[in-house]
Design an enzyme around this catalytic site. Sequence first.
Site, mmCIF file in Angstrom:
data_model
loop_
_atom_site.group_PDB
_atom_site.id
_atom_site.type_symbol
_atom_site.label_atom_id
_atom_site.label_comp_id
_atom_site.label_asym_id
_atom_site.label_seq_id
_atom_site.Cartn_x
_atom_site.Cartn_y
_atom_site.Cartn_z
ATOM 1 N N GLU A 14 33.183 43.523 39.263
ATOM 2 C CA GLU A 14 32.480 43.368 38.062
ATOM 3 C C GLU A 14 32.253 44.317 37.087
ATOM 4 O OE1 GLU A 14 31.271 42.489 41.265
ATOM 5 O OE2 GLU A 14 31.302 40.503 41.315
ATOM 6 N N GLY A 15 32.449 45.729 37.914
ATOM 7 C CA GLY A 15 32.048 46.819 37.052
ATOM 8 C C GLY A 15 30.864 47.514 37.782
ATOM 9 N N LYS A 16 30.507 47.350 38.925
ATOM 10 C CA LYS A 16 29.119 47.926 39.636
ATOM 11 C C LYS A 16 29.306 49.321 39.279
ATOM 12 C CE LYS A 16 30.264 45.804 43.058
ATOM 13 N NZ LYS A 16 31.474 44.863 42.711
ATOM 14 N N GLY A 17 30.175 49.905 39.352
ATOM 15 C CA GLY A 17 30.719 51.634 39.719
ATOM 16 C C GLY A 17 29.999 51.946 38.200
ATOM 17 N N HIS A 41 35.187 51.531 43.110
ATOM 18 C CA HIS A 41 34.111 51.701 41.914
ATOM 19 C C HIS A 41 34.657 52.764 40.969
ATOM 20 C CE1 HIS A 41 30.806 49.571 44.220
ATOM 21 N NE2 HIS A 41 31.993 48.846 44.149
ATOM 22 N N THR A 42 35.045 52.279 39.998
ATOM 23 C CA THR A 42 35.762 53.238 38.672
ATOM 24 C C THR A 42 34.728 53.577 37.811
ATOM 25 O OG1 THR A 42 37.682 51.680 38.878
ATOM 26 C CG2 THR A 42 37.540 53.190 37.074
ATOM 27 N N GLY A 311 45.917 47.912 44.084
ATOM 28 C CA GLY A 311 46.725 47.724 43.019
ATOM 29 C C GLY A 311 47.250 46.239 42.788
ATOM 30 N N ARG A 314 45.061 40.879 39.881
ATOM 31 C CA ARG A 314 43.813 40.149 40.217
ATOM 32 C C ARG A 314 44.001 38.759 39.585
ATOM 33 N NH1 ARG A 314 40.017 44.660 38.093
ATOM 34 N NH2 ARG A 314 39.933 46.164 40.008
ATOM 35 N N ASP A 342 34.396 43.032 25.633
ATOM 36 C CA ASP A 342 35.569 43.403 24.603
ATOM 37 C C ASP A 342 36.892 42.869 25.092
ATOM 38 O OD1 ASP A 342 35.159 45.165 27.124
ATOM 39 O OD2 ASP A 342 36.982 45.986 26.375
ATOM 40 N N SER A 422 28.372 45.611 28.565
ATOM 41 C CA SER A 422 29.207 46.696 28.655
ATOM 42 C C SER A 422 30.528 46.102 27.999
ATOM 43 C CB SER A 422 29.658 47.034 30.206
ATOM 44 O OG SER A 422 30.757 47.906 30.248
#
Length: 440
Positions: A14-17, A41-42, A311, A314, A342, A422
């Site tokens: 979900e973008g936790k990083g 986590h990116t 990789g 998803r 976005d 975000s």
Amino acid sequence: MPVSIVIGSQWGDEGKGKITDLLSPDVDIVARYQGGANAGHTIAWEDESGAEEEFVLHLVPSGIFHDNVTCVIGNGVVLDPKAVLEEIEKIQALGVDVENRLKISHNAHLIMPYHKAVEAAQEQERASANDDDEIGTTGRGIGPAYTDKFARTGIRVVDLLDRDVLRQKLRRSIEEKNAILRDVYDAEALDVDRIVEEYVEFDQKIDSYVTDTSKYLCRALDRDKRVLAEGAQGSLLDVDFGSYPFVTSSHPTAGGCCTGLGVPPTEVERVLGIAKAYCTRVGNGPFPTELDNEAGEELRQKGGEFGATTGRPRRCGWLDLVALRYTSMINGFNELAVTKLDVLSGMDELKVCTQYRYDGKTTRRFPSEAQTLERVEPLYETLDGWDEDISGVRHFADLPTEAQDYLRFIAEYIGVEIGLLSNGPRRGQIIKDVAPAATA
Ligand code: IMP
């Protein structure tokens, strides 16, 4: 009550990083409480010359790039020593001080090569079974390591400190696993001596990071330090509350924070649910709003929806508010952060699942048992899309009306304020003035 928890509200990714990195300057400690190197986590930023930089963290908490923050890998994490040492080296290569800022719990369990071997054999077995029921794990040995933990046969970080005990425990474990690999799965046995030597070596390298992190955290809390607990994976992959057996083997949900760090629940003040503006899932298991069509492919390509760890592409689908309301209930979210808004730019219309139909009846109840979830039909409301590229927008009021309406719809349905939005992978791509506008 200075503990905040960042929790994935869907199936992970979900973008936790990014959100943890964003909140890190306001806290003293960032602590991972469960999972292992299955997480990815990116963190993305622009360097001084404006060039895009990106780093994917698997075990080290996402606060590591902020000098004022101490990072903790808690007892609830299963630690792959090789993976953590490689990660530390890569972070150090960026000029970041890790040595004095990372603490690893002496009680964390270790991932062993035999955990990965057993998992590979299990998955192969499941895939070849008639009912094709492989989980689609990340292959990092997570499940078998937690299995050993609860079977009380695991090896913990503290065991690395006494070589004789380590040798003895390792030898016993490897011999037992070899018997399973050979006799049950007809797979190749592992070399006991090689593994023993390898792990004895880790001891020297990891020693300086190891401590009683629960005591460290509780003392810090006594001194009014602020702790951000970083969950990995997502609530719908929780071993109890997800679609079992298509889950991970730990508790990404709020309760996991207390047992995975050894901090009291009375210290938790903020539970922040991270929700992607649409849904994704990696691995197998039910996914009611999945789009196995062009729209799903569009989301995958535009959102770069490929696993940060494996990789793998998803699976993508519309936002599922029935599922999100459920994870909000079990975690007690008092705030939401919506990510990747976005990515939805340019879609004519946006569907949002608000009910399921099951056995001829409609319901807003989320069934966490896989066999029921597999059979629900998602019922959608359709909202208008928008064309504008919103990745440069910094204020809620500057978003297209349709995007504002989309966020209001989510906040109203869930009954929780959206505190953060975000709109791109980089640090600066964030909107902080969403609430109370989105709920007004
Ligand atoms: P495991 O955690 O490797 O045992 O995998 C169990 C399930 O959780 C599989 O469906 C994985 O794809 C999924 N999973 C594990 N870690 C992550 C993650 O960080 N993001 C998304 N899915 C994950």
